[in-house]
Design a protein around this motif. Structure first.
Motif, PDB file in Angstrom:
ATOM      1  N   ILE A   1      84.417  11.671 116.690  1.00  0.00           N
ATOM      2  CA  ILE A   1      84.831  10.538 116.717  1.00  0.00           C
ATOM      3  C   ILE A   1      86.025  10.464 117.459  1.00  0.00           C
ATOM      4  N   ILE A   2      86.705  11.466 117.746  1.00  0.00           N
ATOM      5  CA  ILE A   2      88.122  11.393 118.628  1.00  0.00           C
ATOM      6  C   ILE A   2      87.610  11.234 120.057  1.00  0.00           C
TER       7      ILE A   2
ATOM      8  N   GLU B   1      79.687   2.666 115.547  1.00  0.00           N
ATOM      9  CA  GLU B   1      80.141   4.223 115.950  1.00  0.00           C
ATOM     10  C   GLU B   1      79.054   5.096 115.080  1.00  0.00           C
ATOM     11  N   ILE B   2      79.129   4.716 113.750  1.00  0.00           N
ATOM     12  CA  ILE B   2      78.627   5.869 112.544  1.00  0.00           C
ATOM     13  C   ILE B   2      76.930   5.405 112.943  1.00  0.00           C
TER      14      ILE B   2
ATOM     15  N   THR C   1      84.044   8.629 106.959  1.00  0.00           N
ATOM     16  CA  THR C   1      83.051   7.861 106.650  1.00  0.00           C
ATOM     17  C   THR C   1      81.911   8.329 107.182  1.00  0.00           C
ATOM     18  N   ALA C   2      81.960   8.940 108.478  1.00  0.00           N
ATOM     19  CA  ALA C   2      80.563   9.498 109.138  1.00  0.00           C
ATOM     20  C   ALA C   2      80.155  10.424 108.239  1.00  0.00           C
ATOM     21  N   THR C   3      81.281  11.382 107.712  1.00  0.00           N
ATOM     22  CA  THR C   3      80.937  12.563 107.033  1.00  0.00           C
ATOM     23  C   THR C   3      80.441  12.249 105.458  1.00  0.00           C
TER      24      THR C   3
END
Length: 488
Positions: free
Chosen positions: A178-179, A440-441, A294-296
């Motif tokens: 993400i970063i 993104e996700i 949220t992605a996790t």
């Protein structure tokens, strides 16, 4: 020594007695008034009401009081009264009220050491509105379309480093990825390639310092705060050099950094280096923590429920037939099942458990059941996505993961109006990065679904309540095996 202890005890006793007396006087005055105040949460420990229970397990505490007291109640926290508005009928006031009625500045002072003075919540409201407008420009639909290409490339590059099979901590992998995506979309290719590791380490140092204690005492002289301030200073130096270099360059980039540099206030004043730095850190900090959490969560649910994973795989097959192998903006826009999976993870695990405002006027709310309450000026007003997203008269089996609740024809999040689902806030203060987060996700998980078989090998994660953003607690270990999705 004994005299010193006695003096300290006397001082402590005097402080406690003063607080108790003040509360009794206020209570007596309020009883004499005709106002109907919200019920107050009872706590086992004097003076702090239900705060201790809230810190220990916020979801459990809010559920218990919601069932016992209803959708409006107050927690006494020593010198503050926090009033919760938990159903759409009453939280509508929270999301619709103007700044003169409910304001953010007083309750989000803990962000100043991170974002910087004069940035967002530390700015006057007129300036803050303009700064938010600068962010809006960075998230325009034409820019988001371009961001998807950057996201897709970052995702492909990152997972190309995985082997044919192995085990990884999904939570750590999402934080790392993400970063990188944020650095590319917000800061540009050059910064992404040369400084992303430094920026990631510094952002993480700031994250470590952000706990419940920090929200109450952001300037307390503690080692985590010292490291936070040191990291913030290093980010200042990095971004100052980047901004200066970009301003001297004849080339104009298509990223958030360029957009903020080009922004001007209504009076014609250009953004300063300090302001651009603060707004970039705001975007990076907010996006990295909430995005990785949220992605996790999304991934944990996908791989935990095999039927949902199977449906996600079939959706990707259909989209690959329609759009080809590339993960494009148009393909992502068609990922309706994956969208619902992400949204359901957000419903159960909103990035922020509480949204806060300071009331500057007395106001009244009426609950769904017809009870009217008068909330005095000076109260801290709280909306809680973590409970509002689980209201049982809106959501069927509210604690269960069920992405199909958002399907056409069912759409439970619309049953009670626009504030039935508030993971991204609502009304005047809806999160500006909502669309970016979904893109993104979706990009991450559509790639993983197309290229890997994944299984969860640790128990389904619990929630880490001791952080501002509620991410999974501990490691989320998964086993993966590389495979290419076949289009039949």
């Amino acid at each position: 020594m004994m005299n010193n202890k006695l003096q300290l005890f006397n001082v402590f006793f005097l402080i406690v007695a003063t607080i108790v007396a003040t509360k009794l006087i206020l209570k007596t005055l309020l009883i004499k008034s005709s106002k109907r105040l919200p019920p107050v949460v009872k706590g086992r420990i004097p003076l702090i009401g239900g705060v201790a229970r809230f810190v220990a397990n916020p979801v459990e505490m809010l559920k218990e009081e919601y069932e016992s007291l209803g959708s409006v109640f107050t927690i006494n926290a020593v010198y503050k009264n926090i009033t919760f508005l938990l159903e759409p009928d009453v939280s509508a006031y929270f999301f619709k009220a103007g700044e003169s009625e409910l304001s953010q500045k007083e309750v989000y002072g803990f962000t100043v050491p991170i974002f910087g003075p004069g940035i967002v919540y530390d700015a006057e409201y007129s300036v803050r509105k303009e700064q938010f407008h600068f962010f809006e420009e960075s998230f325009r639909i034409d820019k988001l379309r371009g961001f998807v290409d950057y996201m897709s490339q970052e995702v492909q590059d990152y997972f190309s480093k995985w082997g044919d099979n192995g085990e990884v901590d999904l939570k750590q992998e999402m934080e790392n990825l993400i970063i990188l995506i944020a650095s590319r979309c917000f800061l540009g290719q050059e910064v992404r390639e040369s400084l992303s590791e430094d920026i990631a380490a510094l952002i993480n140092e700031i994250n470590v310092a952000m706990g419940p204690l920090t929200t109450m005492f952001p300037h307390l002289p503690t080692p985590p705060h010292w490291r936070r301030d040191k990291a913030r200073k290093k980010l200042d130096d990095i971004f100052s050099n980047v901004i200066s270099s970009r301003r001297l360059s004849p080339k104009s980039e298509d990223d958030m950094l360029q957009s903020l540099i080009n922004s001007k206030y209504k009076d014609g004043r250009a953004t300063t280096v300090t302001e651009v730095t603060g707004m970039l850190i705001t975007a990076l900090y907010g996006g990295q923590r909430s995005g990785s959490a949220t992605a996790t969560w999304t991934g944990a649910y996908l791989v935990h429920y095999k039927a949902i994973w199977f449906d996600a795989v079939e959706e990707q097959r259909r989209l690959m037939k329609k759009h080809g192998d590339a993960i494009t903006y148009d393909a992502i826009s068609d990922m309706h099942h994956l969208y619902r999976c992400i949204k359901e993870a957000l419903r159960l695990h909103p990035p922020l458990a509480m949204l806060l405002r300071k009331s500057h006027k007395d106001f009244s709310v009426t609950t769904r059941k017809g009870d009217k309450y008068d909330i005095p000026k000076g109260h801290i007003i709280a909306a809680s996505p973590v409970l509002s997203n689980r209201v049982p008269h809106i959501y069927t089996n509210p604690d269960s993961y069920d992405p199909e609740r958002f399907c056409p024809g069912r759409e439970e999040d619309r049953l009670a109006g626009p504030f039935s689902f508030v993971s991204f806030g609502g009304g005047k203060h809806t999160c500006l990065g909502e669309t970016f987060a979904y893109l993104e996700i979706k990009t991450i998980w559509s790639y993983l679904i197309r290229n890997f078989e994944i299984e969860l090998i640790t128990p389904f994660p619990e929630t880490e309540y001791n952080e501002i953003v509620w991410s999974p607690k501990g490691k989320v270990m998964v086993r993966y095996k590389r495979r290419k999705l076949v289009i039949e």
